[in-house]
Design a protein around this motif. Sequence first.
Motif, short mmCIF file in Angstrom:
data_model
loop_
_atom_site.label_atom_id
_atom_site.label_comp_id
_atom_site.label_asym_id
_atom_site.label_seq_id
_atom_site.Cartn_x
_atom_site.Cartn_y
_atom_site.Cartn_z
N THR A 19 0.82 -1.20 0.00
CA THR A 19 0.00 0.00 0.00
C THR A 19 0.86 1.26 0.00
OG1 THR A 19 -1.69 -1.19 1.27
CG2 THR A 19 -1.84 1.22 1.24
N TRP A 20 0.67 2.11 -1.01
CA TRP A 20 1.31 3.43 -1.09
C TRP A 20 2.84 3.37 -1.05
CZ3 TRP A 20 -2.34 4.54 3.45
CH2 TRP A 20 -3.64 4.72 2.98
N THR A 21 3.42 2.25 -1.45
CA THR A 21 4.88 2.10 -1.40
C THR A 21 5.41 2.57 -0.05
OG1 THR A 21 4.79 2.77 -3.74
CG2 THR A 21 6.96 2.32 -2.83
N SER A 22 4.75 2.12 1.01
CA SER A 22 5.11 2.55 2.36
C SER A 22 6.37 1.84 2.85
CB SER A 22 3.95 2.26 3.32
OG SER A 22 2.78 2.93 2.91
N LEU A 23 7.25 2.60 3.46
CA LEU A 23 8.51 2.06 3.93
C LEU A 23 8.55 1.98 5.45
CD1 LEU A 23 11.00 3.91 1.57
CD2 LEU A 23 10.75 1.43 1.75
N THR A 24 8.97 0.83 5.94
CA THR A 24 9.28 0.63 7.35
C THR A 24 10.79 0.57 7.49
OG1 THR A 24 7.24 -0.55 7.87
CG2 THR A 24 9.13 -0.99 9.28
N THR A 25 11.32 1.20 8.53
CA THR A 25 12.76 1.17 8.78
C THR A 25 13.05 0.39 10.06
OG1 THR A 25 13.04 3.34 7.73
CG2 THR A 25 14.82 2.58 9.16
N VAL A 26 14.07 -0.43 10.01
CA VAL A 26 14.53 -1.17 11.19
C VAL A 26 16.00 -0.83 11.42
CG1 VAL A 26 14.83 -3.42 12.27
CG2 VAL A 26 12.91 -3.04 10.70
N VAL A 27 16.30 -0.23 12.56
CA VAL A 27 17.67 0.07 12.95
C VAL A 27 18.13 -1.03 13.89
CG1 VAL A 27 19.22 1.81 13.89
CG2 VAL A 27 17.07 2.52 12.81
N VAL A 28 19.27 -1.63 13.59
CA VAL A 28 19.71 -2.82 14.32
C VAL A 28 21.05 -2.55 15.00
CG1 VAL A 28 20.17 -5.29 14.16
CG2 VAL A 28 18.58 -4.22 12.55
N ALA A 29 21.08 -2.78 16.30
CA ALA A 29 22.32 -2.64 17.07
C ALA A 29 23.19 -3.89 16.92
CB ALA A 29 21.98 -2.40 18.54
N ASP A 30 24.42 -3.78 17.38
CA ASP A 30 25.35 -4.90 17.25
C ASP A 30 24.86 -6.14 17.99
OD1 ASP A 30 27.05 -3.38 15.72
OD2 ASP A 30 28.38 -2.83 17.39
N ASP A 31 24.09 -5.95 19.07
CA ASP A 31 23.61 -7.09 19.83
C ASP A 31 22.26 -7.61 19.34
OD1 ASP A 31 21.88 -5.12 20.66
OD2 ASP A 31 22.26 -5.35 22.81
N GLY A 32 21.77 -7.06 18.22
CA GLY A 32 20.51 -7.52 17.65
C GLY A 32 19.28 -6.77 18.12
N ALA A 33 19.46 -5.81 19.02
CA ALA A 33 18.33 -4.98 19.44
C ALA A 33 17.87 -4.13 18.27
CB ALA A 33 18.71 -4.09 20.62
N CYS A 34 16.55 -3.96 18.13
CA CYS A 34 15.98 -3.24 16.99
C CYS A 34 15.13 -2.07 17.43
CB CYS A 34 15.10 -4.17 16.15
SG CYS A 34 15.95 -5.53 15.35
N LEU A 35 15.25 -0.99 16.67
CA LEU A 35 14.33 0.14 16.74
C LEU A 35 13.54 0.14 15.43
CD1 LEU A 35 13.29 2.91 17.83
CD2 LEU A 35 15.24 3.95 16.63
N ILE A 36 12.21 0.02 15.53
CA ILE A 36 11.35 -0.03 14.34
C ILE A 36 10.69 1.33 14.15
CG2 ILE A 36 9.38 -1.14 13.24
CD1 ILE A 36 9.91 -3.60 14.86
N VAL A 37 10.76 1.84 12.94
CA VAL A 37 10.14 3.13 12.62
C VAL A 37 9.00 2.90 11.64
CG1 VAL A 37 10.53 5.49 11.83
CG2 VAL A 37 12.40 4.21 12.92
N ASP A 38 7.80 3.29 12.03
CA ASP A 38 6.61 3.28 11.17
C ASP A 38 6.29 1.91 10.56
OD1 ASP A 38 6.48 5.98 11.68
OD2 ASP A 38 7.20 6.61 9.72
N PRO A 39 6.00 0.91 11.39
CA PRO A 39 5.65 -0.41 10.82
C PRO A 39 4.30 -0.38 10.12
CG PRO A 39 5.31 -0.40 13.19
CD PRO A 39 5.96 0.91 12.86
N GLY A 40 4.23 -0.98 8.95
CA GLY A 40 2.96 -1.01 8.21
C GLY A 40 3.04 -2.02 7.08
N ILE A 41 1.95 -2.27 6.43
CA ILE A 41 0.65 -1.65 6.54
C ILE A 41 -0.41 -2.70 6.89
CG2 ILE A 41 -1.17 -0.40 5.32
CD1 ILE A 41 1.07 1.45 5.78
#
Length: 264
Positions: A19-41
């Motif tokens: 949908t709408w070419t929506s992008l989700t971003t996942v930032v990954v730390a060295d230990d595998g911890a993730c910060l997710i930005v705008d998960p969709g859709i």
Amino acid sequence: MSRELTQVAPGVWTATAETWTSLTTVVVADDGACLIVDPGITVAEVAGLADEIRARGWHVEAAFATHAHWDHVLWSARLGDVPRWATPAAAEAQALSRDADLTQADATAPGHDHDLVGCLTALPEGAVAVPWSGPRALVVAHHAHAPGHAALVLPDSGVLVAGDMLSDVEIPLLDMDARDPVGDYLDGLHRLEVAVMRYAVTAVVPGHGHVAGPRELARRFVVDRVYLRALVEGLDAGDLRLAEPWLAQAHVDQLRVVRALSPE
């Protein structure tokens, strides 16, 4: 389109929704911890994102919503019970628009758990970065597009996660309830451009569209300003993005609002 993750910079991955070419971003730390930005859709896409993160041996530590529009505040129980940060203004706006957001989500991406949609936590007052243990994610807040909109700058990887700004497929979409929607948008572009220069950003991830490098990023600043100038002056911007019917209609709506706000 696919939920499959694609690496766009060291420690930064994206997934593209149908949908709408929506992008989700996942930032990954060295230990595998993730910060997710705008998960969709869709429900399947968000759940699939969770499954891929788990399959890679990563774990979700936190999330961030760039703004409070419904397609940026979705979630799946599979992603876990973690803080889902947003600017204070965005968290407040989401609380006010919750009923409308749920209606829109049900219409476009039915099946999401209503208890999980829009559960945002306001960043601490004065916070300049997202609270999490991984790479710095600096918050660039502004008032373009939506109340409390913010981009994230990832200095360690040279990436700007722009939210619904700097898209190659969407024109600048104004917050038409604002007192000065064009002025707010121009200020937002200025703040993002300052951040790009200060942190030597080399890649941008828009909320909708395609990841771009520095030359294309510079072009997007130019074409967005050209569009806004034409909008104010009532001229034909010649913007190729207006070939999409819904964006053409959005342009007409924005033109009407801008004319109404302009002094005689």
